[in-house]
Scaffold this motif. Sequence first.
Motif, PDB file in Angstrom:
ATOM      1  N   LYS A  66       0.836  -1.201   0.000  1.00 38.69           N
ATOM      2  CA  LYS A  66       0.000   0.000   0.000  1.00 38.69           C
ATOM      3  C   LYS A  66       0.874   1.256   0.000  1.00 38.69           C
ATOM      4  CE  LYS A  66      -4.248   1.791   1.809  1.00 38.69           C
ATOM      5  NZ  LYS A  66      -5.371   1.662   2.689  1.00 38.69           N
ATOM      6  N   LEU A  67       1.963   1.239   0.757  1.00 35.02           N
ATOM      7  CA  LEU A  67       2.870   2.383   0.798  1.00 35.02           C
ATOM      8  C   LEU A  67       3.550   2.623  -0.550  1.00 35.02           C
ATOM      9  CD1 LEU A  67       4.496   1.970   4.320  1.00 35.02           C
ATOM     10  CD2 LEU A  67       2.838   3.683   3.597  1.00 35.02           C
ATOM     11  N   GLN A  68       3.820   1.549  -1.274  1.00 35.27           N
ATOM     12  CA  GLN A  68       4.426   1.697  -2.594  1.00 35.27           C
ATOM     13  C   GLN A  68       3.520   2.484  -3.534  1.00 35.27           C
ATOM     14  OE1 GLN A  68       5.288  -2.355  -3.692  1.00 35.27           O
ATOM     15  NE2 GLN A  68       7.282  -2.339  -2.676  1.00 35.27           N
ATOM     16  N   GLU A  69       2.199   2.385  -3.343  1.00 35.12           N
ATOM     17  CA  GLU A  69       1.238   3.120  -4.179  1.00 35.12           C
ATOM     18  C   GLU A  69       1.454   4.627  -4.096  1.00 35.12           C
ATOM     19  OE1 GLU A  69      -2.801   2.162  -3.072  1.00 35.12           O
ATOM     20  OE2 GLU A  69      -2.354   0.019  -2.982  1.00 35.12           O
ATOM     21  N   THR A  73       8.790   4.995   1.090  1.00 34.54           N
ATOM     22  CA  THR A  73       9.781   3.926   1.235  1.00 34.54           C
ATOM     23  C   THR A  73      10.028   3.547   2.692  1.00 34.54           C
ATOM     24  OG1 THR A  73      11.550   5.572   1.225  1.00 34.54           O
ATOM     25  CG2 THR A  73      10.978   4.565  -0.904  1.00 34.54           C
ATOM     26  N   SER A  74       9.408   4.261   3.613  1.00 39.85           N
ATOM     27  CA  SER A  74       9.584   3.957   5.034  1.00 39.85           C
ATOM     28  C   SER A  74       8.774   2.710   5.391  1.00 39.85           C
ATOM     29  CB  SER A  74       9.105   5.128   5.885  1.00 39.85           C
ATOM     30  OG  SER A  74       9.851   6.274   5.576  1.00 39.85           O
ATOM     31  N   THR A  75       9.384   1.827   6.181  1.00 42.42           N
ATOM     32  CA  THR A  75       8.693   0.573   6.497  1.00 42.42           C
ATOM     33  C   THR A  75       8.834   0.139   7.951  1.00 42.42           C
ATOM     34  OG1 THR A  75      10.611  -0.741   5.834  1.00 42.42           O
ATOM     35  CG2 THR A  75       8.914  -0.335   4.140  1.00 42.42           C
ATOM     36  N   ARG A  76       9.445   0.982   8.798  1.00 48.84           N
ATOM     37  CA  ARG A  76       9.699   0.568  10.170  1.00 48.84           C
ATOM     38  C   ARG A  76       9.348   1.690  11.159  1.00 48.84           C
ATOM     39  NH1 ARG A  76      13.909  -3.246  12.257  1.00 48.84           N
ATOM     40  NH2 ARG A  76      14.569  -3.384  10.126  1.00 48.84           N
ATOM     41  N   PRO A  77       8.069   1.785  11.540  1.00 46.39           N
ATOM     42  CA  PRO A  77       7.703   2.804  12.529  1.00 46.39           C
ATOM     43  C   PRO A  77       8.334   2.497  13.881  1.00 46.39           C
ATOM     44  CG  PRO A  77       5.833   1.384  12.038  1.00 46.39           C
ATOM     45  CD  PRO A  77       6.933   0.984  11.115  1.00 46.39           C
ATOM     46  N   ASP A 103       8.972  20.010   8.977  1.00 48.33           N
ATOM     47  CA  ASP A 103       9.568  18.896   8.233  1.00 48.33           C
ATOM     48  C   ASP A 103       8.531  18.069   7.469  1.00 48.33           C
ATOM     49  OD1 ASP A 103      11.992  17.412   7.560  1.00 48.33           O
ATOM     50  OD2 ASP A 103      11.078  15.797   8.730  1.00 48.33           O
ATOM     51  N   LYS A 104       8.459  18.303   6.161  1.00 46.50           N
ATOM     52  CA  LYS A 104       7.500  17.593   5.306  1.00 46.50           C
ATOM     53  C   LYS A 104       7.805  16.104   5.217  1.00 46.50           C
ATOM     54  CE  LYS A 104       7.560  19.669   1.332  1.00 46.50           C
ATOM     55  NZ  LYS A 104       7.320  20.385   0.066  1.00 46.50           N
ATOM     56  N   LYS A 105       9.079  15.751   5.228  1.00 47.12           N
ATOM     57  CA  LYS A 105       9.477  14.342   5.101  1.00 47.12           C
ATOM     58  C   LYS A 105       8.951  13.517   6.284  1.00 47.12           C
ATOM     59  CE  LYS A 105      13.494  11.391   4.553  1.00 47.12           C
ATOM     60  NZ  LYS A 105      14.950  11.291   4.526  1.00 47.12           N
ATOM     61  N   SER A 112       1.837   8.357   6.170  1.00 50.75           N
ATOM     62  CA  SER A 112       1.830   7.153   5.320  1.00 50.75           C
ATOM     63  C   SER A 112       1.613   5.891   6.148  1.00 50.75           C
ATOM     64  CB  SER A 112       3.152   7.041   4.557  1.00 50.75           C
ATOM     65  OG  SER A 112       3.325   8.132   3.698  1.00 50.75           O
ATOM     66  N   TYR A 113       2.322   5.810   7.277  1.00 48.99           N
ATOM     67  CA  TYR A 113       2.133   4.660   8.156  1.00 48.99           C
ATOM     68  C   TYR A 113       0.670   4.536   8.578  1.00 48.99           C
ATOM     69  CZ  TYR A 113       7.241   4.330   9.013  1.00 48.99           C
ATOM     70  OH  TYR A 113       8.592   4.192   8.902  1.00 48.99           O
ATOM     71  N   GLY A 114       0.123   5.620   9.082  1.00 49.51           N
ATOM     72  CA  GLY A 114      -1.270   5.596   9.541  1.00 49.51           C
ATOM     73  C   GLY A 114      -2.240   5.252   8.424  1.00 49.51           C
ATOM     74  N   TRP A 115      -2.034   5.876   7.283  1.00 55.08           N
ATOM     75  CA  TRP A 115      -2.897   5.639   6.121  1.00 55.08           C
ATOM     76  C   TRP A 115      -2.844   4.169   5.680  1.00 55.08           C
ATOM     77  CZ3 TRP A 115      -1.325   4.331   1.082  1.00 55.08           C
ATOM     78  CH2 TRP A 115      -2.317   4.385   0.113  1.00 55.08           C
ATOM     79  N   SER A 116      -1.667   3.548   5.797  1.00 58.17           N
ATOM     80  CA  SER A 116      -1.491   2.168   5.325  1.00 58.17           C
ATOM     81  C   SER A 116      -2.366   1.168   6.081  1.00 58.17           C
ATOM     82  CB  SER A 116      -0.022   1.734   5.403  1.00 58.17           C
ATOM     83  OG  SER A 116       0.358   1.468   6.741  1.00 58.17           O
ATOM     84  N   ILE A 117      -2.799   1.519   7.303  1.00 63.85           N
ATOM     85  CA  ILE A 117      -3.668   0.613   8.071  1.00 63.85           C
ATOM     86  C   ILE A 117      -5.054   1.233   8.309  1.00 63.85           C
ATOM     87  CG2 ILE A 117      -1.749  -0.573   9.217  1.00 63.85           C
ATOM     88  CD1 ILE A 117      -2.624   1.065  11.804  1.00 63.85           C
ATOM     89  N   SER A 118      -5.327   2.327   7.621  1.00 63.66           N
ATOM     90  CA  SER A 118      -6.603   3.050   7.777  1.00 63.66           C
ATOM     91  C   SER A 118      -6.826   3.540   9.202  1.00 63.66           C
ATOM     92  CB  SER A 118      -7.779   2.178   7.318  1.00 63.66           C
ATOM     93  OG  SER A 118      -7.628   1.818   5.967  1.00 63.66           O
TER      94      SER A 118
END
Length: 159
Positions: A66-69, A73-77, A103-105, A112-118
Amino acid sequence: MLSRKEQLKELIKEYKKFKRDGRLDLSSEETIRTWINELLAIFGWDVKDTSQILQEKILSKEEKKKLQEINSTSTRPDCTFKVGNQKLTFLDAKSLRVNLKKDKKSAFQIKSYGWSISAPCAFITNFEEFVIYDCTYTPTEIQSADYGRVYLTIDEYIE
């Protein structure tokens, strides 16, 4: 036993004293995490209990896809909050060198993390700043850091 508000006042007071006395490594995310862990404990979260919080846990294959969409590229909260097997939200810790207000990044990463799990929201903090981001929309890298957020400084936590 002190109320949560009183505990928070004491933690902030202690933190400010440590900083004033030069006892903090302000560039270290690990140093900041010790204060964040104390903050979480005040609100009933036990960072040692993996049924509540996972630390540095890589996201699932589905979440990564989902994050790739959205080109994230972050994958480790830093912290995954959960109840049982259900992930609730995420928190990312940053060093004091990161200006969370601008900081936009970092904003894109946590949204993105939050969005990836709704998740309805996700959090980012360096202890001196605490940001809550709305995760109910698709984040983009070009969104400003203040888009969809509540921003607090340490001096606003009590109120």
